[in-house]
Design an enzyme around this catalytic site. Structure first.
Site, short mmCIF file in Angstrom:
data_model
loop_
_atom_site.label_atom_id
_atom_site.label_comp_id
_atom_site.label_asym_id
_atom_site.label_seq_id
_atom_site.Cartn_x
_atom_site.Cartn_y
_atom_site.Cartn_z
N ARG A 38 48.10 27.63 45.22
CA ARG A 38 49.26 28.07 44.43
C ARG A 38 50.45 27.14 44.62
NH1 ARG A 38 48.44 34.62 45.01
NH2 ARG A 38 47.37 34.85 43.02
N LYS A 206 35.59 48.36 41.87
CA LYS A 206 35.99 49.70 41.40
C LYS A 206 36.12 49.83 39.90
CE LYS A 206 39.08 51.64 44.49
NZ LYS A 206 40.48 51.54 44.94
N GLY A 367 41.02 37.45 41.55
CA GLY A 367 41.10 36.74 42.82
C GLY A 367 39.74 36.55 43.47
N GLY A 391 46.17 40.45 38.81
CA GLY A 391 46.70 41.71 38.28
C GLY A 391 47.38 41.53 36.93
P1 ADP Z 1 38.28 40.50 41.33
O1 ADP Z 1 39.24 40.26 42.48
O2 ADP Z 1 37.58 39.25 40.91
O3 ADP Z 1 38.92 41.24 40.20
P2 ADP Z 1 37.28 42.91 42.56
O4 ADP Z 1 38.44 42.90 43.49
O5 ADP Z 1 37.24 43.96 41.53
O6 ADP Z 1 37.12 41.45 41.88
O7 ADP Z 1 35.92 43.08 43.37
C1 ADP Z 1 35.47 42.16 44.33
C2 ADP Z 1 34.68 42.84 45.40
O8 ADP Z 1 33.66 43.66 44.85
C3 ADP Z 1 33.99 41.85 46.30
O9 ADP Z 1 34.59 41.88 47.58
C4 ADP Z 1 32.54 42.34 46.34
O10 ADP Z 1 31.98 42.34 47.63
C5 ADP Z 1 32.66 43.75 45.81
N1 ADP Z 1 31.39 44.25 45.26
C6 ADP Z 1 30.67 43.72 44.25
N2 ADP Z 1 29.53 44.41 44.05
C7 ADP Z 1 29.52 45.40 44.97
C8 ADP Z 1 28.60 46.45 45.29
N3 ADP Z 1 27.45 46.60 44.63
N4 ADP Z 1 28.92 47.28 46.31
C9 ADP Z 1 30.09 47.12 46.98
N5 ADP Z 1 31.00 46.17 46.73
C10 ADP Z 1 30.71 45.31 45.73
MG MG Z 2 39.98 41.57 44.00
#
Ligand code: ADP
Ligand code: MG
Length: 410
Positions: A38, A206, A367, A391
């Site tokens: 960044r 989530k 992220g 976000g």
């Molecule tokens: P981003 O930051 O790219 O938006 P998220 O924060 O929504 O992504 O999610 C990332 C996390 O989701 C990772 O740490 C990963 O380990 C977790 N994850 C992915 N699939 C699963 C799963 N089946 N069970 C639990 N955690 C998961």
């Molecule tokens: Mg994330």
């Protein structure tokens, strides 16, 4: 029309104090910056201004201090790293708008940068009270003494109605920085005129984080692919499948935004793709035993109802990759599995590979998704765009208006 950095440079900035809101929220360990991405990304705008003779005053936040000075969130390590990365002189103030900042701003010479201390050390930055934020914005503006201007280059913060992001634009002539302009252009392409077929791949942990994005993009995309931990809440809520001990958000099982997803997709003629197979593990651990199970039969394997789904299976990963390969625009947010553990990184790797090899316009947002791309060893230049503002990008894709963008004028 929103005024841009180019407009400001054309007006002339020599000798003027220009306040820039940058995104310098980097990870630190033992007082050292561990990923300076960044800082590197923010430097071009600061250097352009400095080269044009501006006296550049930078405001930024780091972490989530509780509205008071806290040494572990000081921007001092960021100033030190910035000084290493640029030939421009970088000074640092010991406070935000206090004696140190005022004195340093007064001493600042043409072509120099001054980094103010963490803007979130001041409770007015994030205050819900408009008057509090306006007061801090006024103090920040006063540092530019008379003929100043404001440049917002912190895309990662534009979804916040904070003093240094939104209110400041009422106090100074405001301009859009290059990073904000570049992110907005990509997001506009994804929501207004994507080349088709347009595939959206959503994963991560989530459903609650992503459901509004899924709902908003279903009408715009041709195909929406769902993977990651989200699969299990949806599989249980929509298909009524047993999911063992997989990640689940119980409060969403009856939620109409979840139970209505299939109908929404049907209404818009959008294909919704779910995994057909899942890597089920005996426990949440890097060395856990694991096996591939059909998504409709997750609890009848070796670990019974104790099983936990930690990745999409190989057949699903291949089907997703195939869909990505026939697309002209692909937006990917959220890993397909627990990519941090080698045994459960396969789905994310296959999807990332398909994006990397694609000739389509590919965008990686989020992220953890950007981290996954790096951790799995992909060259960042194989993707069309890797978004810096997690976000903020998601809120834009949800169709929400962003206070920091609104403040710059339509
Ligand atoms: P981003 O930051 O790219 O938006 P998220 O924060 O929504 O992504 O999610 C990332 C996390 O989701 C990772 O740490 C990963 O380990 C977790 N994850 C992915 N699939 C699963 C799963 N089946 N069970 C639990 N955690 C998961
Ligand atoms: Mg994330």
């Amino acid at each position: 029309m929103t005024a841009t950095l180019e407009n400001l440079l054309a007006e002339g900035v020599e000798g003027r104090k220009i306040l820039v809101r940058s995104d310098l929220n980097v990870p630190l360990k033992d007082g050292k910056v561990t990923d300076d991405g960044r800082i590197r990304a923010s430097l071009p705008v600061l250097e352009k201004l400095a080269a044009a003779g501006a006296r550049v005053i930078v405001t930024a936040h780091l972490g989530r201090p509780k509205g008071q000075p806290d040494p572990q969130y000081s921007l001092a390590p960021v100033a030190a790293r910035m000084a290493e990365l640029t030939n421009v002189a970088v000074a640092q103030a010991a406070d935000l708008t206090g004696d140190s900042a005022k004195a340093s701003a007064a001493e600042l010479q043409n072509g120099q940068i001054l980094l103010l201390e963490n803007v979130r050390f001041d409770p007015r930055e994030t205050s819900k009270d408009d008057a509090d934020r306006a007061e801090l914005a006024g103090e920040l503006a006063a540092l530019t003494a008379g003929n100043g201007a404001f440049v917002n280059d912190a895309f990662g913060a534009v979804h916040r109605r904070h003093a240094s992001v939104a209110d400041i634009a009422e106090k100074l002539p405001a301009y859009q920085g290059d990073l904000v302009a570049a992110e907005l252009e990509v997001l506009k392409t994804l929501t207004e005129n994507p080349a088709r077929p347009y595939t959206v791949v959503l994963g991560g942990s989530k459903v609650s984080d992503k459901i509004a994005v899924i709902e908003n993009l279903i009408p715009k995309a041709d195909t929406v692919i769902i993977g990651g931990g989200m699969v299990f809440t949806l599989a249980k809520a929509i298909m009524k499948y047993p999911i063992g001990k997989s990640l689940v958000e119980n409060d969403l099982l009856e939620d109409p935004s979840v139970t209505g997803l299939m109908e929404l997709a049907q209404k818009h003629g959008t294909t919704l793709m779910f995994p057909t197979d899942i890597v089920m593990a005996s426990e949440f651990a890097a060395d856990a035993d694991h096996e591939v199970r059909p998504v409709e039969d997750l609890e009848n394997g070796s670990y019974g109802a104790e099983a936990m789904g930690l990745d999409i299976g190989p057949a699903s990963a291949e089907a997703f990759a195939e869909e990505i390969r026939r697309s002209k625009t692909v937006f990917w947010n959220g890993p397909m599995g627990v990519f941090e553990m080698e045994a459960f990184s396969g789905g994310t790797r296959v999807v990332a590979q398909a994006l990397a090899e694609s000739e389509a316009f590919t965008v990686v947002g989020g992220g953890d998704s950007a981290a996954a791309v790096r951790a799995l060893g992909f060259d960042e230049s194989s993707f069309g765009h890797i978004s810096t503002g997690g976000g903020a990008s998601l809120e834009y894709l949800e169709g929400k208006s962003l206070p920091g963008i609104e403040a710059l004028g339509a």
